[in-house]
Motif scaffolding. Structure first.
Motif, mmCIF file in Angstrom:
data_model
loop_
_atom_site.group_PDB
_atom_site.id
_atom_site.type_symbol
_atom_site.label_atom_id
_atom_site.label_comp_id
_atom_site.label_asym_id
_atom_site.label_seq_id
_atom_site.Cartn_x
_atom_site.Cartn_y
_atom_site.Cartn_z
ATOM 1 N N PHE A 123 10.394 16.561 13.417
ATOM 2 C CA PHE A 123 9.374 16.833 12.398
ATOM 3 C C PHE A 123 9.999 16.548 11.037
ATOM 4 O O PHE A 123 11.043 17.125 10.704
ATOM 5 C CB PHE A 123 8.989 18.306 12.527
ATOM 6 N N LEU A 125 9.382 16.596 7.113
ATOM 7 C CA LEU A 125 8.625 16.952 5.912
ATOM 8 C C LEU A 125 9.536 16.919 4.681
ATOM 9 O O LEU A 125 9.171 16.385 3.640
ATOM 10 C CB LEU A 125 8.031 18.370 6.090
ATOM 11 N N ILE A 155 15.112 14.074 4.397
ATOM 12 C CA ILE A 155 16.474 14.576 4.646
ATOM 13 C C ILE A 155 16.438 15.827 5.512
ATOM 14 O O ILE A 155 15.391 16.465 5.641
ATOM 15 C CB ILE A 155 17.260 14.905 3.348
ATOM 16 N N THR A 158 16.134 17.851 11.764
ATOM 17 C CA THR A 158 16.679 18.280 13.051
ATOM 18 C C THR A 158 16.242 17.285 14.129
ATOM 19 O O THR A 158 15.068 16.897 14.166
ATOM 20 C CB THR A 158 16.164 19.693 13.399
ATOM 21 N N THR A 209 21.440 16.733 12.624
ATOM 22 C CA THR A 209 20.572 16.772 11.443
ATOM 23 C C THR A 209 20.809 15.491 10.645
ATOM 24 O O THR A 209 21.932 15.231 10.222
ATOM 25 C CB THR A 209 20.927 17.998 10.567
ATOM 26 N N ILE A 358 21.610 29.754 8.754
ATOM 27 C CA ILE A 358 20.533 28.762 8.589
ATOM 28 C C ILE A 358 19.156 29.354 8.895
ATOM 29 O O ILE A 358 18.144 28.905 8.354
ATOM 30 C CB ILE A 358 20.784 27.494 9.450
ATOM 31 N N GLY A 364 10.989 27.169 5.963
ATOM 32 C CA GLY A 364 10.553 28.063 4.887
ATOM 33 C C GLY A 364 11.630 29.103 4.660
ATOM 34 O O GLY A 364 11.917 29.898 5.559
ATOM 35 N N MET A 371 6.906 35.618 0.044
ATOM 36 C CA MET A 371 5.690 35.257 -0.714
ATOM 37 C C MET A 371 4.475 35.376 0.209
ATOM 38 O O MET A 371 3.434 35.884 -0.193
ATOM 39 C CB MET A 371 5.778 33.817 -1.223
#
Ligand SMILES: Cc1cc2nc3c(=O)[nH]c(=O)nc-3n(C[C@H](O)[C@H](O)[C@H](O)COP(=O)(O)OP(=O)(O)OC[C@H]3O[C@@H](n4cnc5c(N)ncnc54)[C@H](O)[C@@H]3O)c2cc1C
Length: 379
Positions: A123, A125, A155, A158, A209, A358, A364, A371
């Motif tokens: 994935f 993002l 960057i 995973t 990674t 990690i 997030g 938040m």
């Protein structure tokens, strides 16, 4: 936890436990020190059917529940936190969005092999300038006839380089802000899709990674995931599910650290008695066990709510935030209980502490989770 596990849950946990004991534990320390992603181990894990846990049998899955999968991630993390996130990224972040938002053809082409374990997923993002503020995507996708042309980079991905299938987010209309982001399914080997820097990490060293680079990558229009402009929503919904996986990883790491600390405190003698006989040490163990138990309730509850189709964003945020924070506390206390030996890489607790960190950052940061939770509290 006083919890009656279903037959499916017991079976998957046993599979993960056997695999952990036989295939992960004997070499995890060596692979961690060498920062080695072991393709053969991941292939074996996928061939066992651990990626298909909760997807329907029609797509090559096992048709079990989400909690079976979450318990599998938790169990794997006790032995090798890097391998557990390899599975979590594959399932929660790649197979799941294809299952939830994909077309029948996309499910046939990508979800099936992902469930059957013949393909690995990722994935993508995060970008150099778009981390927490994921809306600031600079990767662009321009529609040209029956395909899109992608340019940009990602960057910290995973399974980067190792995965066959990538969910990639890109701007299709900059003027629309988050509503101008779209999601695409890319395959390793597409012309112009290459891999950049491999991250040299503090922990989860047995996972890979990497940076992804897109230079005029022609992506067929049928590889658009969901509708154009819905990418940001897809990313946020996908991360909600992914957070339960990270929470399970954190829980597994904490459980391993507690087990190691309990064992060591019974063996290590000072002042003529085992250190567990000192109340300062036994009370640390009590606090560690209690925090783990509380985290497990949050993690399993979030998984059960997702399973039931109920809103679970806040539950997932609470589970991820709490489980990762206590994983850091528990692993730090485990190092303390080991004394100087805990600071040595000869014992596993140093690795647990490096691995735990990690879980407070990815999918997030915990500031973001706070938040989400405070937003719900103040609604
Ligand atoms: C090992 C590893 C694996 C990863 N795997 C993936 C992956 O598979 N796919 C993927 O897309 N990404 C992945 N990531 C990226 C990861 O999700 C991001 O690193 C993370 O979201 C934080 O983004 P950032 O690093 O840019 O930090 P920043 O966004 O720069 O944040 C820096 C600090 O500022 C805080 N902060 C930022 N904004 C606010 C705010 N508004 N209010 C309060 N505090 C704020 C953050 O909480 C943090 O403490 C991975 C990262 C790592 C290290």
């Amino acid at each position: 936890m006083d919890f009656n596990m279903t037959e499916d849950q017991q079976m998957f946990v046993k599979l993960a436990k056997d695999f952990g004991e036989k295939r992960l534990l004997p070499t995890v320390s060596e692979r961690d020190h060498k920062h080695e992603y072991d393709e053969a181990i991941v292939k074996e894990m996928l061939e066992m059917g651990l990626a298909g846990t909760y997807f329907p049998e029609a797509y090559g899955g096992a048709g079990a529940d989400i909690l079976s999968y979450i318990m599998t991630v938790e169990e794997l993390a006790k032995y090798d936190a890097g391998v557990s996130i390899t599975l979590s990224a594959d399932v929660s972040l790649c197979a799941n969005p294809i299952y939830e938002f994909g077309t029948d053809a996309q499910k046939e082409k990508y979800l099936k092999p992902l469930c059957e374990g013949t393909m690995l997923g990722a994935f993508a993002l995060t970008e150099p300038n778009a981390g927490t503020d994921a809306a600031g995507q600079q990767t662009v996708a321009a529609k040209e006839g029956d395909h899109y042309v992608l340019n940009g980079s990602k960057i910290f991905i995973t399974n980067g380089g190792a995965a066959d299938v990538y969910i990639v987010f890109a701007m299709t209309d900059k003027s629309q802000g988050t509503k101008g982001i779209s999601a695409f399914i890319l395959e390793k080997g597409m012309e112009g899709f290459t891999f950049g820097k491999k991250e040299d990490k503090m922990g989860i060293n047995t996972s890979q990674t990497m940076e992804l680079v897109f230079q005029n990558v022609k992506v067929p229009a049928e590889n658009l995931l969901g509708q154009e402009g819905k990418g940001f929503k897809i990313a946020m919904m996908t991360l909600d599910g992914g957070r339960i996986g990270v929470a399970a990883q954190a829980l597994g790491i904490a459980e391993a650290a507690l087990a190691d600390a309990v064992e060591y405190s019974k063996q290590r003698a000072q002042f003529g008695r085992p250190i567990c006989k000192f109340q300062t040490i036994s009370f640390k163990l009590a606090d560690m066990a209690t925090k783990i138990e509380a985290a497990r309730h949050l993690v399993y509850k979030a998984a059960m709510k997702k399973q039931e189709g109920k809103p679970y964003s806040v539950d997932a945020a609470m589970a991820k935030m709490f489980a990762s924070d206590i994983a850091m506390e528990v692993t730090t206390e485990a190092v303390q209980i080991f004394g100087g030996y805990g600071y040595s890489e000869e014992y596993p607790v140093a690795r647990h502490m490096r691995d735990a960190k990690i879980t407070q950052i990815y999918e997030g940061t915990n500031e973001v989770q706070r938040m989400v939770v405070s937003g719900a509290v103040l609604r």
